[in-house]
Design a protein around this motif. Structure first.
Motif, PDB file in Angstrom:
ATOM      1  N   LYS A  86       0.789  -1.231   0.000  1.00 35.23           N
ATOM      2  CA  LYS A  86       0.000   0.000   0.000  1.00 35.23           C
ATOM      3  C   LYS A  86       0.825   1.287   0.000  1.00 35.23           C
ATOM      4  CE  LYS A  86      -0.589  -0.105   5.073  1.00 35.23           C
ATOM      5  NZ  LYS A  86       0.134  -1.381   5.271  1.00 35.23           N
ATOM      6  N   ASP A  87       2.082   1.216   0.454  1.00 38.35           N
ATOM      7  CA  ASP A  87       2.865   2.439   0.619  1.00 38.35           C
ATOM      8  C   ASP A  87       4.020   2.589  -0.351  1.00 38.35           C
ATOM      9  OD1 ASP A  87       1.301   3.375   2.757  1.00 38.35           O
ATOM     10  OD2 ASP A  87       2.373   2.080   4.158  1.00 38.35           O
ATOM     11  N   PHE A  88       4.190   1.657  -1.290  1.00 38.50           N
ATOM     12  CA  PHE A  88       5.270   1.793  -2.264  1.00 38.50           C
ATOM     13  C   PHE A  88       4.929   0.963  -3.491  1.00 38.50           C
ATOM     14  CE2 PHE A  88       6.443  -2.363  -1.095  1.00 38.50           C
ATOM     15  CZ  PHE A  88       7.400  -2.835  -1.966  1.00 38.50           C
ATOM     16  N   GLY A  89       5.907   0.800  -4.396  1.00 37.10           N
ATOM     17  CA  GLY A  89       5.624   0.074  -5.624  1.00 37.10           C
ATOM     18  C   GLY A  89       4.652   0.864  -6.478  1.00 37.10           C
ATOM     19  N   PRO A  90       3.762   0.198  -7.237  1.00 40.09           N
ATOM     20  CA  PRO A  90       2.861   0.923  -8.134  1.00 40.09           C
ATOM     21  C   PRO A  90       1.900   1.853  -7.412  1.00 40.09           C
ATOM     22  CG  PRO A  90       2.294  -1.420  -8.018  1.00 40.09           C
ATOM     23  CD  PRO A  90       3.625  -1.256  -7.358  1.00 40.09           C
ATOM     24  N   TRP A  91       1.547   1.533  -6.142  1.00 38.90           N
ATOM     25  CA  TRP A  91       0.669   2.446  -5.411  1.00 38.90           C
ATOM     26  C   TRP A  91       1.373   3.773  -5.132  1.00 38.90           C
ATOM     27  CZ3 TRP A  91      -4.275   2.660  -5.216  1.00 38.90           C
ATOM     28  CH2 TRP A  91      -5.066   1.520  -5.196  1.00 38.90           C
ATOM     29  N   ALA A  92       2.691   3.761  -5.024  1.00 41.07           N
ATOM     30  CA  ALA A  92       3.440   4.991  -4.779  1.00 41.07           C
ATOM     31  C   ALA A  92       3.814   5.702  -6.078  1.00 41.07           C
ATOM     32  CB  ALA A  92       4.712   4.688  -3.971  1.00 41.07           C
ATOM     33  N   THR A  93       4.146   4.945  -7.115  1.00 43.71           N
ATOM     34  CA  THR A  93       4.609   5.556  -8.365  1.00 43.71           C
ATOM     35  C   THR A  93       3.494   5.818  -9.364  1.00 43.71           C
ATOM     36  OG1 THR A  93       5.095   3.381  -9.329  1.00 43.71           O
ATOM     37  CG2 THR A  93       6.874   4.470  -8.124  1.00 43.71           C
ATOM     38  N   ASP A  94       2.418   5.036  -9.311  1.00 40.74           N
ATOM     39  CA  ASP A  94       1.325   5.150 -10.294  1.00 40.74           C
ATOM     40  C   ASP A  94      -0.031   5.022  -9.591  1.00 40.74           C
ATOM     41  OD1 ASP A  94       2.900   5.074 -12.928  1.00 40.74           O
ATOM     42  OD2 ASP A  94       3.646   3.301 -11.883  1.00 40.74           O
ATOM     43  N   TYR A  95      -0.266   5.915  -8.626  1.00 40.23           N
ATOM     44  CA  TYR A  95      -1.486   5.813  -7.818  1.00 40.23           C
ATOM     45  C   TYR A  95      -2.739   5.867  -8.690  1.00 40.23           C
ATOM     46  CZ  TYR A  95      -4.919   6.601  -4.134  1.00 40.23           C
ATOM     47  OH  TYR A  95      -6.010   6.486  -3.304  1.00 40.23           O
ATOM     48  N   ASP A  96      -2.783   6.801  -9.625  1.00 43.18           N
ATOM     49  CA  ASP A  96      -3.983   6.963 -10.443  1.00 43.18           C
ATOM     50  C   ASP A  96      -4.273   5.705 -11.254  1.00 43.18           C
ATOM     51  OD1 ASP A  96      -5.993   9.072 -11.252  1.00 43.18           O
ATOM     52  OD2 ASP A  96      -5.260   8.481 -13.238  1.00 43.18           O
ATOM     53  N   ALA A  97      -3.216   5.117 -11.827  1.00 48.05           N
ATOM     54  CA  ALA A  97      -3.398   3.889 -12.601  1.00 48.05           C
ATOM     55  C   ALA A  97      -3.875   2.748 -11.702  1.00 48.05           C
ATOM     56  CB  ALA A  97      -2.100   3.506 -13.299  1.00 48.05           C
ATOM     57  N   MET A  98      -3.306   2.638 -10.505  1.00 50.86           N
ATOM     58  CA  MET A  98      -3.723   1.580  -9.586  1.00 50.86           C
ATOM     59  C   MET A  98      -5.156   1.792  -9.107  1.00 50.86           C
ATOM     60  SD  MET A  98      -1.531  -0.836  -9.236  1.00 50.86           S
ATOM     61  CE  MET A  98      -1.902  -1.617  -7.657  1.00 50.86           C
ATOM     62  N   ALA A  99      -5.571   3.045  -8.948  1.00 52.37           N
ATOM     63  CA  ALA A  99      -6.950   3.324  -8.547  1.00 52.37           C
ATOM     64  C   ALA A  99      -7.919   2.900  -9.649  1.00 52.37           C
ATOM     65  CB  ALA A  99      -7.104   4.809  -8.233  1.00 52.37           C
ATOM     66  N   ARG A 100      -7.548   3.184 -10.902  1.00 48.99           N
ATOM     67  CA  ARG A 100      -8.400   2.749 -12.015  1.00 48.99           C
ATOM     68  C   ARG A 100      -8.392   1.231 -12.152  1.00 48.99           C
ATOM     69  NH1 ARG A 100      -6.019   5.499 -16.809  1.00 48.99           N
ATOM     70  NH2 ARG A 100      -4.422   6.388 -15.457  1.00 48.99           N
ATOM     71  N   LYS A 101      -7.235   0.608 -11.899  1.00 46.95           N
ATOM     72  CA  LYS A 101      -7.175  -0.857 -11.912  1.00 46.95           C
ATOM     73  C   LYS A 101      -8.104  -1.429 -10.846  1.00 46.95           C
ATOM     74  CE  LYS A 101      -4.733  -4.653  -9.999  1.00 46.95           C
ATOM     75  NZ  LYS A 101      -3.656  -5.078  -9.090  1.00 46.95           N
ATOM     76  N   THR A 102      -8.174  -0.763  -9.690  1.00 48.07           N
ATOM     77  CA  THR A 102      -9.062  -1.223  -8.623  1.00 48.07           C
ATOM     78  C   THR A 102     -10.515  -1.198  -9.083  1.00 48.07           C
ATOM     79  OG1 THR A 102      -7.528  -0.394  -6.948  1.00 48.07           O
ATOM     80  CG2 THR A 102      -9.797  -0.790  -6.249  1.00 48.07           C
ATOM     81  N   ALA A 103     -10.894  -0.150  -9.805  1.00 48.61           N
ATOM     82  CA  ALA A 103     -12.256  -0.088 -10.349  1.00 48.61           C
ATOM     83  C   ALA A 103     -12.474  -1.194 -11.375  1.00 48.61           C
ATOM     84  CB  ALA A 103     -12.503   1.281 -10.974  1.00 48.61           C
ATOM     85  N   ILE A 104     -11.461  -1.440 -12.217  1.00 43.25           N
ATOM     86  CA  ILE A 104     -11.570  -2.502 -13.220  1.00 43.25           C
ATOM     87  C   ILE A 104     -11.723  -3.861 -12.548  1.00 43.25           C
ATOM     88  CG2 ILE A 104     -10.259  -3.775 -14.971  1.00 43.25           C
ATOM     89  CD1 ILE A 104      -9.138  -1.123 -15.922  1.00 43.25           C
ATOM     90  N   ARG A 105     -10.933  -4.085 -11.518  1.00 47.28           N
ATOM     91  CA  ARG A 105     -11.007  -5.384 -10.835  1.00 47.28           C
ATOM     92  C   ARG A 105     -12.379  -5.586 -10.196  1.00 47.28           C
ATOM     93  NH1 ARG A 105      -6.629  -8.249  -6.781  1.00 47.28           N
ATOM     94  NH2 ARG A 105      -7.933 -10.030  -6.302  1.00 47.28           N
ATOM     95  N   GLN A 106     -12.961  -4.541  -9.633  1.00 45.84           N
ATOM     96  CA  GLN A 106     -14.312  -4.657  -9.078  1.00 45.84           C
ATOM     97  C   GLN A 106     -15.331  -4.925 -10.186  1.00 45.84           C
ATOM     98  OE1 GLN A 106     -14.911  -4.646  -5.658  1.00 45.84           O
ATOM     99  NE2 GLN A 106     -12.673  -4.641  -5.657  1.00 45.84           N
ATOM    100  N   LEU A 107     -15.102  -4.310 -11.352  1.00 47.36           N
ATOM    101  CA  LEU A 107     -15.993  -4.525 -12.491  1.00 47.36           C
ATOM    102  C   LEU A 107     -15.922  -5.960 -12.978  1.00 47.36           C
ATOM    103  CD1 LEU A 107     -17.873  -3.379 -14.729  1.00 47.36           C
ATOM    104  CD2 LEU A 107     -15.784  -2.799 -16.002  1.00 47.36           C
ATOM    105  N   PHE A 108     -14.731  -6.554 -12.959  1.00 49.13           N
ATOM    106  CA  PHE A 108     -14.551  -7.915 -13.455  1.00 49.13           C
ATOM    107  C   PHE A 108     -15.355  -8.937 -12.641  1.00 49.13           C
ATOM    108  CE2 PHE A 108     -10.157  -7.029 -15.502  1.00 49.13           C
ATOM    109  CZ  PHE A 108     -10.803  -6.450 -16.576  1.00 49.13           C
ATOM    110  N   LYS A 109     -15.784  -8.567 -11.462  1.00 51.76           N
ATOM    111  CA  LYS A 109     -16.602  -9.486 -10.656  1.00 51.76           C
ATOM    112  C   LYS A 109     -17.998  -9.664 -11.247  1.00 51.76           C
ATOM    113  CE  LYS A 109     -14.281  -8.335  -6.289  1.00 51.76           C
ATOM    114  NZ  LYS A 109     -14.450  -7.779  -4.907  1.00 51.76           N
ATOM    115  N   THR A 110     -18.384  -8.751 -12.159  1.00 53.22           N
ATOM    116  CA  THR A 110     -19.760  -8.752 -12.655  1.00 53.22           C
ATOM    117  C   THR A 110     -19.880  -9.130 -14.128  1.00 53.22           C
ATOM    118  OG1 THR A 110     -19.716  -6.404 -13.305  1.00 53.22           O
ATOM    119  CG2 THR A 110     -20.292  -6.902 -11.019  1.00 53.22           C
TER     120      THR A 110
END
Length: 297
Positions: free
Chosen positions: A205-229
């Motif tokens: 949560k505090d480094f890696g892609p969440w630290a360097t590419d927060y916006d992309a990871m936030a959109r990925k989070t939305a995509i992953r929630q979408l994939f459940k449906t």
């Protein structure tokens, strides 16, 4: 104590070599370099037909071993598992492509570093397009200055008119929309608190892609929630199952078994110093290339 300068220099050099082999600095990197080379035939067999180049995956893996601090100290089983998962899914490991990340993870139970695989934003999108019903996938950030409204229910609606320039303000929501060939569509909207709640559950949560590419990871989070449906390809279903997990079984059967979550902490990523790069890297073509930092998506 010797008074001969050459002898004192030699003793000092020998002492430095002795320190380098102490338990707090295990000689794991050369072993993993050789291990990657031995994995190449398995990587070649695992790669999908539309993805070529086991040598390229091997070179990227070696670059990551040098670039990501502590990655070379991880167990061979977890490193092989993460690399084979990337290969079978047709994803390039490493932050340059944004498709997948290999992150070192300290497992307190076994007191050893293990590799956690994090599927990136670009990786999720790439796998979505492999489904025969896929016709469209969008993921966007909503800002304070945007016109934005959505409604769930029997007649779901989504409208987003982005603002321009300095009128944008701060992010307020992230959403993902999928369109299918059968005429169906679906969307998921997350506000910033939803994304933060999910981020805080991640061991990275505090480094890696969440630290360097927060916006992309936030959109990925939305995509992953979408994939459940929505319908998922076998590759996408496997990616979701292995995302942010540790896989210790590098066999073909291991891909169908979800990786494990357990207590521990991701170790902060830092580039290795040039003098710390082992000589074994120089034997692999392009392995000594300077890493490129991932660009925000």
């Amino acid at each position: 104590m010797s008074t001969n300068l050459a002898e004192r220099v030699a003793n000092k050099r020998n002492g430095a070599r002795t320190l380098a082999t102490q338990p707090n600095r295990p000689e794991q990197t050369p072993t993993l370099v050789q291990f990657v080379q031995r994995l190449l035939p398995e990587i070649k067999r695992a790669l999908p037909e539309h993805v070529g180049g086991a040598d390229r995956i091997g070179r990227i893996a070696l670059t990551e071993l040098r670039r990501v601090d502590h990655l070379a100290e991880c167990t061979q089983e977890s490193f092989a598992g993460a690399l084979m998962t990337c290969s079978a899914l047709g994803l390039e490991p490493g932050g340059v492509s944004g498709e997948a990340y290999l992150l070192p993870f300290w497992n307190k139970k076994v007191r050893a570093y293990e590799v956690q695989l994090v599927i990136g934003y670009q990786g999720m999108i790439k796998l979505f397009w492999q489904h025969p019903l896929a016709t469209g996938l969008d993921a966007h950030t909503v800002y304070e200055g945007d016109e934005f409204a959505y409604e769930y229910g029997l007649e779901p609606k989504l409208r987003h008119v982005p603002a321009r320039g300095s009128a944008k303000g701060r992010p307020t929501h992230y959403y993902a929309v999928a369109r299918l060939a059968n005429g169906g569509n679906a969307f998921v909207v997350l506000d910033v608190d939803d994304v933060e709640a999910i981020r805080k559950r991640s061991k990275a949560k505090d480094f890696g892609p969440w630290a360097t590419d927060y916006d992309a990871m936030a959109r990925k989070t939305a995509i992953r929630q979408l994939f459940k449906t929505i319908p998922k390809s076998a590759e996408l279903a496997r990616a979701v199952a292995h995302d942010e997990t540790v896989r210790r079984d590098a066999s073909a059967e291991g891909l169908d078994t979800p990786g494990e979550y357990f207590e521990g902490e991701i170790v902060e990523q830092a580039p290795a110093a040039v003098e710390d790069v082992p000589a074994e890297f120089s034997g692999w073509p392009e392995a000594a290339e300077q890493p490129v930092e991932p660009a925000a998506q």
